[in-house]
Design a protein around this motif. Structure first.
Motif, PDB file in Angstrom:
ATOM      1  N   MET A  35       0.828  -1.203   0.000  1.00 18.53           N
ATOM      2  CA  MET A  35       0.000   0.000   0.000  1.00 18.53           C
ATOM      3  C   MET A  35       0.864   1.255   0.000  1.00 18.53           C
ATOM      4  N   TRP A  57       2.716   1.366  -3.683  1.00 18.31           N
ATOM      5  CA  TRP A  57       1.960   0.815  -4.811  1.00 18.31           C
ATOM      6  C   TRP A  57       2.197   1.594  -6.105  1.00 18.31           C
ATOM      7  N   MET A  85       0.259  -0.669   8.957  1.00 18.25           N
ATOM      8  CA  MET A  85      -0.138   0.532   8.225  1.00 18.25           C
ATOM      9  C   MET A  85       0.050   1.783   9.071  1.00 18.25           C
TER      10      MET A  85
END
Length: 266
Positions: free
Chosen positions: A59, A62, A232
């Motif tokens: 993420m 990306w 994250m």
């Protein structure tokens, strides 16, 4: 219920340690030993939650992966001074070959507290040597990394197959010794993390496919989500931290961790 608590604890630990050169696998093995969460199910669980952390890295990078994929699909490797799929492939090959040849021996002999403690110490010594080595920096960022440097970093990545060495610790140390900046080495380490760990996870999950069933689904799902969410939240902070702190500070932490576990566990 106890296994769910273990899943949450280990998921948090994975998310917090995957991006630092302190060995997330080593932490999981030592924590699993303390919690009494061991065996084939625990081993497969640790593989699943590592996949959660890998997705967090994807993420973050990306857009970079999409650029690399676009160049790969169009066979565009002509641009000079640009990180491309060839860098990633040649950095992945050494560890992949070693893993495929020795994976059974690695799982049988190295996934235990004692080998992890040795890996923490020896890996820490390597990090200190790399941080203090006198070398000319030829790659300030990832686009400056040469194919030769990428392959060399890939060779250092083989050390990470020993739990406790740390994949990021091994590859960042290798990058420093081969002339990259710590920032470039850290970025390159995380960029190649996704295909390397994704490939290893798929192979391991295939080998452990009999444990991927309805009885373990909830446990694995909780661990996966926990690791993904924590990673994250932590990833940006830790990436900035690893680029600013000298590598030996992480080595000192590794020595302290090894000492504590040697005194109280071994």
């Amino acid at each position: 219920m106890y296994e769910i608590i273990c899943a949450i604890i280990l998921g948090i630990l994975e998310g917090l340690t995957e991006f630092l050169p302190v060995s997330s696998t080593g932490h999981l093995i030592l924590a699993g030993n303390l919690l009494g969460f061991e065996g084939d199910k625990a081993t497969t669980f640790k593989i699943v939650i590592q996949l959660g952390a890998v997705m967090a890295v994807f993420m973050l990078y990306w857009k970079r992966y999409m650029d690399i994929l676009k160049d790969l699909l169009t066979f565009n490797f002509s641009a000079k001074n640009k990180l491309n799929a060839i860098h990633m492939v040649i950095a992945m090959i050494p560890a992949l070959i070693v893993y495929l040849i020795f994976k059974d021996d690695i799982k049988s002999h190295l996934f235990g507290p004692a080998p992890v403690l040795i890996g923490l110490i020896v890996g820490g010594i390597l990090m200190i040597i790399a941080a203090r080595a006198k070398r000319k920096v030829t790659a300030e960022n990832t686009d400056d990394i040469t194919y030769k440097q990428a392959f060399g970093i890939g060779l250092f990545q083989c050390l990470a197959l020993w739990p406790g060495f740390s994949r990021s610790g091994s590859t960042i140390s290798g990058g420093l010794l081969l002339g990259t900046s710590q920032k470039a080495a850290a970025d390159f380490t995380f960029i190649i993390a996704v295909p390397v760990m994704l490939g290893a996870t798929i192979l391991d999950m295939y080998d452990s496919r009999e444990l991927l069933n309805g009885d373990t689904l909830l446990l694995f799902l909780i661990g996966f989500i926990t690791a993904f969410v924590v990673a994250m939240i932590a990833v940006v902070t830790f990436l900035n931290l690893i680029k600013r702190l000298r590598l030996e500070w992480f080595a000192f932490y590794r020595f302290a961790l090894a000492a504590v576990f040697f005194i109280f566990v071994m």
